[in-house]
Design a protein around this motif. Structure first.
Motif, PDB file in Angstrom:
ATOM      1  N   GLY A  97       0.820  -1.206   0.000  1.00  0.00           N
ATOM      2  CA  GLY A  97       0.000   0.000   0.000  1.00  0.00           C
ATOM      3  C   GLY A  97       0.853   1.255   0.000  1.00  0.00           C
ATOM      4  N   LEU A  98       1.945   1.210   0.727  1.00  0.00           N
ATOM      5  CA  LEU A  98       2.863   2.347   0.770  1.00  0.00           C
ATOM      6  C   LEU A  98       3.531   2.543  -0.585  1.00  0.00           C
ATOM      7  CD1 LEU A  98       4.315   4.505   2.494  1.00  0.00           C
ATOM      8  CD2 LEU A  98       6.039   2.776   2.974  1.00  0.00           C
ATOM      9  N   MET A  99       3.864   1.461  -1.256  1.00  0.00           N
ATOM     10  CA  MET A  99       4.477   1.558  -2.578  1.00  0.00           C
ATOM     11  C   MET A  99       3.512   2.207  -3.574  1.00  0.00           C
ATOM     12  SD  MET A  99       7.536   0.560  -2.407  1.00  0.00           S
ATOM     13  CE  MET A  99       7.935   0.384  -4.115  1.00  0.00           C
ATOM     14  N   VAL A 100       2.249   1.798  -3.556  1.00  0.00           N
ATOM     15  CA  VAL A 100       1.250   2.378  -4.449  1.00  0.00           C
ATOM     16  C   VAL A 100       1.088   3.863  -4.145  1.00  0.00           C
ATOM     17  CG1 VAL A 100      -1.213   2.373  -5.036  1.00  0.00           C
ATOM     18  CG2 VAL A 100       0.021   0.228  -4.848  1.00  0.00           C
ATOM     19  N   LEU A 101       1.043   4.215  -2.869  1.00  0.00           N
ATOM     20  CA  LEU A 101       0.914   5.614  -2.474  1.00  0.00           C
ATOM     21  C   LEU A 101       2.114   6.433  -2.938  1.00  0.00           C
ATOM     22  CD1 LEU A 101      -0.839   7.621  -0.858  1.00  0.00           C
ATOM     23  CD2 LEU A 101       0.594   7.092   1.109  1.00  0.00           C
ATOM     24  N   LEU A 102       3.312   5.903  -2.774  1.00  0.00           N
ATOM     25  CA  LEU A 102       4.511   6.619  -3.205  1.00  0.00           C
ATOM     26  C   LEU A 102       4.537   6.819  -4.717  1.00  0.00           C
ATOM     27  CD1 LEU A 102       7.247   5.026  -0.943  1.00  0.00           C
ATOM     28  CD2 LEU A 102       6.351   7.340  -0.827  1.00  0.00           C
ATOM     29  N   ILE A 103       4.133   5.800  -5.466  1.00  0.00           N
ATOM     30  CA  ILE A 103       4.104   5.916  -6.928  1.00  0.00           C
ATOM     31  C   ILE A 103       3.065   6.948  -7.342  1.00  0.00           C
ATOM     32  CG2 ILE A 103       3.479   4.681  -9.048  1.00  0.00           C
ATOM     33  CD1 ILE A 103       4.822   2.205  -7.763  1.00  0.00           C
ATOM     34  N   PHE A 104       1.881   6.894  -6.730  1.00  0.00           N
ATOM     35  CA  PHE A 104       0.815   7.839  -7.068  1.00  0.00           C
ATOM     36  C   PHE A 104       1.230   9.271  -6.753  1.00  0.00           C
ATOM     37  CE2 PHE A 104      -3.035  10.205  -5.888  1.00  0.00           C
ATOM     38  CZ  PHE A 104      -3.716  10.124  -7.088  1.00  0.00           C
ATOM     39  N   VAL A 105       1.780   9.494  -5.573  1.00  0.00           N
ATOM     40  CA  VAL A 105       2.212  10.846  -5.188  1.00  0.00           C
ATOM     41  C   VAL A 105       3.352  11.314  -6.095  1.00  0.00           C
ATOM     42  CG1 VAL A 105       3.315  12.172  -3.342  1.00  0.00           C
ATOM     43  CG2 VAL A 105       1.397  10.669  -2.825  1.00  0.00           C
ATOM     44  N   GLY A 106       4.256  10.406  -6.456  1.00  0.00           N
ATOM     45  CA  GLY A 106       5.347  10.769  -7.352  1.00  0.00           C
ATOM     46  C   GLY A 106       4.851  11.185  -8.722  1.00  0.00           C
ATOM     47  N   LEU A 107       3.911  10.426  -9.280  1.00  0.00           N
ATOM     48  CA  LEU A 107       3.357  10.771 -10.592  1.00  0.00           C
ATOM     49  C   LEU A 107       2.584  12.087 -10.541  1.00  0.00           C
ATOM     50  CD1 LEU A 107       2.143   7.294 -11.864  1.00  0.00           C
ATOM     51  CD2 LEU A 107       4.063   8.637 -12.718  1.00  0.00           C
ATOM     52  N   LEU A 108       1.838  12.295  -9.460  1.00  0.00           N
ATOM     53  CA  LEU A 108       1.101  13.542  -9.305  1.00  0.00           C
ATOM     54  C   LEU A 108       2.063  14.729  -9.220  1.00  0.00           C
ATOM     55  CD1 LEU A 108      -1.728  14.805  -8.889  1.00  0.00           C
ATOM     56  CD2 LEU A 108      -1.346  14.546  -6.437  1.00  0.00           C
ATOM     57  N   LEU A 109       3.140  14.556  -8.486  1.00  0.00           N
ATOM     58  CA  LEU A 109       4.134  15.625  -8.354  1.00  0.00           C
ATOM     59  C   LEU A 109       4.803  15.923  -9.690  1.00  0.00           C
ATOM     60  CD1 LEU A 109       5.430  17.405  -6.157  1.00  0.00           C
ATOM     61  CD2 LEU A 109       7.215  15.690  -5.976  1.00  0.00           C
ATOM     62  N   VAL A 110       5.140  14.884 -10.453  1.00  0.00           N
ATOM     63  CA  VAL A 110       5.750  15.080 -11.772  1.00  0.00           C
ATOM     64  C   VAL A 110       4.770  15.809 -12.693  1.00  0.00           C
ATOM     65  CG1 VAL A 110       6.495  13.842 -13.858  1.00  0.00           C
ATOM     66  CG2 VAL A 110       7.379  13.175 -11.618  1.00  0.00           C
ATOM     67  N   PHE A 111       3.487  15.447 -12.644  1.00  0.00           N
ATOM     68  CA  PHE A 111       2.469  16.092 -13.469  1.00  0.00           C
ATOM     69  C   PHE A 111       2.352  17.578 -13.142  1.00  0.00           C
ATOM     70  CE2 PHE A 111      -2.016  17.354 -13.927  1.00  0.00           C
ATOM     71  CZ  PHE A 111      -2.160  17.196 -15.299  1.00  0.00           C
ATOM     72  N   LEU A 112       2.273  17.905 -11.854  1.00  0.00           N
ATOM     73  CA  LEU A 112       2.111  19.300 -11.459  1.00  0.00           C
ATOM     74  C   LEU A 112       3.348  20.128 -11.790  1.00  0.00           C
ATOM     75  CD1 LEU A 112       0.277  18.847  -8.046  1.00  0.00           C
ATOM     76  CD2 LEU A 112      -0.691  19.606 -10.205  1.00  0.00           C
TER      77      LEU A 112
END
Length: 89
Positions: free
Chosen positions: A33-48
């Motif tokens: 779950g932490l891995m999925v959260l880290l990937i999601f937050v990372g992709l969101l940060l790259v997008f922004l």
């Protein structure tokens, strides 16, 4: 009788295996779950950050917008409001 005391200082293999797995439970890595959260937050940060950089680039390189031309009717109304008579009247 000698065989009875041969394993007296050690635990039986089944108990020993349970103890070793209990000790290694913390060293298994990240929670999925932490891995999925880290990937999601990372992709969101790259997008922004990417959108912000594209916005800044567009502000520097694109020409300013042209203003819409004002119609003659609107221009006449504006002059009437200001008290200046329209030419030809």
């Amino acid at each position: 009788m000698e065989e009875d005391f041969e394993f007296a200082d050690r635990a039986p293999p089944t108990i020993d295996r349970m103890a070793s797995t209990a000790g290694n439970a913390e060293a298994k890595g990240f929670n999925p779950g932490l891995m999925v959260l880290l990937i999601f937050v990372g992709l969101l940060l790259v997008f922004l950050v990417g959108n912000y950089l594209l916005y800044m680039y567009a502000q520097k390189t694109l020409p300013p917008r042209k203003k819409k031309p004002i119609s003659k009717k609107k221009m006449k109304r504006e002059r009437m409001k200001q008290g200046v008579s329209a030419p030809g009247e």
